[in-house]
Design a protein around this motif. Structure first.
Motif, mmCIF file in Angstrom:
data_model
loop_
_atom_site.group_PDB
_atom_site.id
_atom_site.type_symbol
_atom_site.label_atom_id
_atom_site.label_comp_id
_atom_site.label_asym_id
_atom_site.label_seq_id
_atom_site.Cartn_x
_atom_site.Cartn_y
_atom_site.Cartn_z
ATOM 1 N N PHE A 96 21.660 6.265 -55.555
ATOM 2 C CA PHE A 96 20.832 5.624 -54.238
ATOM 3 C C PHE A 96 22.314 5.345 -53.342
ATOM 4 C CE2 PHE A 96 20.116 2.269 -51.387
ATOM 5 C CZ PHE A 96 19.033 2.973 -50.562
ATOM 6 N N ILE A 97 22.592 5.728 -52.240
ATOM 7 C CA ILE A 97 23.541 5.048 -51.524
ATOM 8 C C ILE A 97 22.920 4.827 -49.747
ATOM 9 C CG2 ILE A 97 25.643 5.722 -52.451
ATOM 10 C CD1 ILE A 97 25.698 8.136 -50.513
ATOM 11 N N HIS A 98 23.319 3.842 -49.388
ATOM 12 C CA HIS A 98 22.900 3.337 -47.852
ATOM 13 C C HIS A 98 24.415 3.450 -46.905
ATOM 14 C CE1 HIS A 98 20.593 0.222 -45.283
ATOM 15 N NE2 HIS A 98 20.764 1.724 -44.797
ATOM 16 N N ILE A 99 24.016 4.428 -46.291
ATOM 17 C CA ILE A 99 25.177 4.705 -45.272
ATOM 18 C C ILE A 99 24.656 4.491 -43.858
ATOM 19 C CG2 ILE A 99 26.114 6.503 -47.074
ATOM 20 C CD1 ILE A 99 25.344 8.553 -45.221
ATOM 21 N N GLN A 100 25.726 4.646 -42.933
ATOM 22 C CA GLN A 100 25.270 4.653 -41.503
ATOM 23 C C GLN A 100 25.568 6.005 -40.585
ATOM 24 O OE1 GLN A 100 23.906 1.813 -40.396
ATOM 25 N NE2 GLN A 100 24.003 0.973 -42.313
ATOM 26 N N LYS A 101 24.821 6.041 -39.675
ATOM 27 C CA LYS A 101 24.793 7.342 -38.942
ATOM 28 C C LYS A 101 26.305 7.645 -38.717
ATOM 29 C CE LYS A 101 22.473 7.478 -34.867
ATOM 30 N NZ LYS A 101 21.350 7.249 -33.848
ATOM 31 N N GLY A 102 26.899 8.778 -38.774
ATOM 32 C CA GLY A 102 28.006 9.531 -38.613
ATOM 33 C C GLY A 102 28.866 9.332 -39.962
ATOM 34 N N PHE A 113 28.855 16.711 -46.408
ATOM 35 C CA PHE A 113 27.871 16.677 -45.220
ATOM 36 C C PHE A 113 27.938 15.300 -44.500
ATOM 37 C CE2 PHE A 113 26.291 19.215 -48.942
ATOM 38 C CZ PHE A 113 26.248 20.543 -48.277
ATOM 39 N N LYS A 114 27.637 15.589 -43.332
ATOM 40 C CA LYS A 114 27.661 14.550 -42.305
ATOM 41 C C LYS A 114 26.297 14.167 -41.673
ATOM 42 C CE LYS A 114 30.116 13.093 -38.126
ATOM 43 N NZ LYS A 114 29.925 13.075 -36.731
ATOM 44 N N PHE A 115 26.047 12.831 -41.795
ATOM 45 C CA PHE A 115 24.478 12.499 -41.599
ATOM 46 C C PHE A 115 24.555 11.800 -40.081
ATOM 47 C CE2 PHE A 115 24.973 13.449 -46.015
ATOM 48 C CZ PHE A 115 23.714 13.860 -46.320
ATOM 49 N N ASP A 116 23.993 12.441 -39.051
ATOM 50 C CA ASP A 116 23.841 11.897 -37.957
ATOM 51 C C ASP A 116 22.444 11.456 -37.396
ATOM 52 O OD1 ASP A 116 26.374 12.142 -37.136
ATOM 53 O OD2 ASP A 116 26.204 14.458 -36.642
ATOM 54 N N VAL A 117 21.437 11.767 -38.306
ATOM 55 C CA VAL A 117 20.035 11.347 -38.067
ATOM 56 C C VAL A 117 19.582 10.284 -38.892
ATOM 57 C CG1 VAL A 117 17.789 12.063 -37.939
ATOM 58 C CG2 VAL A 117 19.726 13.694 -36.886
ATOM 59 N N GLU A 118 19.181 9.239 -38.517
ATOM 60 C CA GLU A 118 18.699 7.934 -39.511
ATOM 61 C C GLU A 118 17.410 8.367 -40.223
ATOM 62 O OE1 GLU A 118 19.703 3.701 -37.862
ATOM 63 O OE2 GLU A 118 17.841 4.685 -36.857
ATOM 64 N N ALA A 177 37.346 4.200 -33.866
ATOM 65 C CA ALA A 177 36.258 5.113 -33.762
ATOM 66 C C ALA A 177 36.121 5.874 -35.201
ATOM 67 C CB ALA A 177 36.263 5.810 -32.568
ATOM 68 N N PHE A 178 37.335 6.160 -35.343
ATOM 69 C CA PHE A 178 37.721 7.183 -36.792
ATOM 70 C C PHE A 178 37.476 6.273 -37.925
ATOM 71 C CE2 PHE A 178 40.219 10.107 -34.039
ATOM 72 C CZ PHE A 178 39.249 11.271 -34.290
ATOM 73 N N ALA A 179 37.897 5.057 -37.953
ATOM 74 C CA ALA A 179 37.881 4.267 -39.155
ATOM 75 C C ALA A 179 36.316 3.893 -39.660
ATOM 76 C CB ALA A 179 38.654 3.045 -38.934
ATOM 77 N N SER A 180 35.590 3.722 -38.235
ATOM 78 C CA SER A 180 34.277 3.143 -38.754
ATOM 79 C C SER A 180 33.450 4.285 -39.418
ATOM 80 C CB SER A 180 33.484 2.931 -37.305
ATOM 81 O OG SER A 180 33.401 4.305 -36.545
ATOM 82 N N ALA A 181 33.386 5.421 -39.172
ATOM 83 C CA ALA A 181 32.888 6.656 -40.065
ATOM 84 C C ALA A 181 33.589 6.667 -41.516
ATOM 85 C CB ALA A 181 33.199 7.730 -39.524
ATOM 86 N N VAL A 211 20.278 6.494 -44.593
ATOM 87 C CA VAL A 211 21.087 6.674 -43.101
ATOM 88 C C VAL A 211 20.489 5.692 -42.382
ATOM 89 C CG1 VAL A 211 22.124 7.925 -41.541
ATOM 90 C CG2 VAL A 211 21.689 9.017 -43.772
ATOM 91 N N GLY A 212 21.127 4.609 -42.063
ATOM 92 C CA GLY A 212 20.829 3.457 -41.277
ATOM 93 C C GLY A 212 19.355 2.927 -41.581
ATOM 94 N N LYS A 213 18.435 2.923 -40.517
ATOM 95 C CA LYS A 213 17.057 2.494 -41.154
ATOM 96 C C LYS A 213 16.096 3.415 -41.507
ATOM 97 C CE LYS A 213 16.886 -0.809 -36.976
ATOM 98 N NZ LYS A 213 17.135 -0.258 -35.600
ATOM 99 N N ALA A 214 15.240 3.123 -42.408
ATOM 100 C CA ALA A 214 14.576 3.838 -43.224
ATOM 101 C C ALA A 214 13.136 4.368 -42.281
ATOM 102 C CB ALA A 214 13.896 3.466 -44.572
ATOM 103 N N VAL A 215 13.528 5.121 -41.244
ATOM 104 C CA VAL A 215 12.155 5.305 -40.220
ATOM 105 C C VAL A 215 11.336 6.319 -40.849
ATOM 106 C CG1 VAL A 215 13.721 5.235 -38.166
ATOM 107 C CG2 VAL A 215 13.924 7.254 -39.577
ATOM 108 N N ASN A 216 11.419 7.008 -41.990
ATOM 109 C CA ASN A 216 10.402 7.793 -42.399
ATOM 110 C C ASN A 216 9.967 7.327 -43.777
ATOM 111 O OD1 ASN A 216 12.932 8.340 -43.427
ATOM 112 N ND2 ASN A 216 12.465 10.370 -44.035
#
Ligand SMILES: [Cu+2]
Length: 145
Positions: free
Chosen positions: A41-47, A83-88, A15-19, A109-114
């Motif tokens: 430009f960077i593409h990261i994942q939630k968390g 900074f932590k990114f928790d919202v996609e 769980a720790f390693a995945s962030a 962060v994750g999908k480009a919902v906006n």
């Protein structure tokens, strides 16, 4: 019993390693031009977290456009900040003293919902720059929809 404990510990480690933490340097110049975030430009994942590193002086990072429900962020002049990114979604940020020189960056962060909002805002942000035109557009083209 011992096996259960080991499994629990392994799950916790995973769980720790995945962030992940991503570094963005704040620079006076690189091969892209003057007053620039690297990478822009960077593409990261939630968390995941992003650390802004004041490699050169007189810079900081401030959010400009963020997805609905996300938190604004702003680092301090010449200080390292994480900074932590928790919202996609897609986040656009700038260095306030150098925004006219297109010192802006994008974090997906994750999908480009906006994505629709971003496509509308990028040309407006590009219009105000007097140097390094087209840089933010180039970053925006890397957004994965
Ligand atoms: Cu700057």
């Amino acid at each position: 019993m011992k096996i259960v404990k080991i499994m629990a510990a392994t799950a916790l480690l995973c769980a720790f390693a995945s962030a992940k933490d991503y570094e963005v340097k704040m620079l006076d110049v690189n091969e892209e031009g003057t007053m620039v975030f690297e990478p822009g430009f960077i593409h990261i994942q939630k968390g995941d977290t992003v650390t802004f590193v004041p490699t050169h002086k007189t810079h900081w990072a401030k959010s400009v456009v963020i997805p609905d429900g996300a938190s604004k962020f702003e680092s301090k002049l010449d200080e390292k900040a994480t900074f932590k990114f928790d919202v996609e979604g897609v986040y656009i940020y700038e260095c306030p003293p150098h925004k006219m020189m297109n010192m802006l960056g994008i974090i997906q962060v994750g999908k480009a919902v906006n994505a629709v909002k971003i496509k509308e805002v990028v040309p407006r942000l590009e219009k105000r720059v007097s140097e390094n035109q087209g840089r933010l557009e180039r970053y925006a083209k890397q957004i994965k929809e």
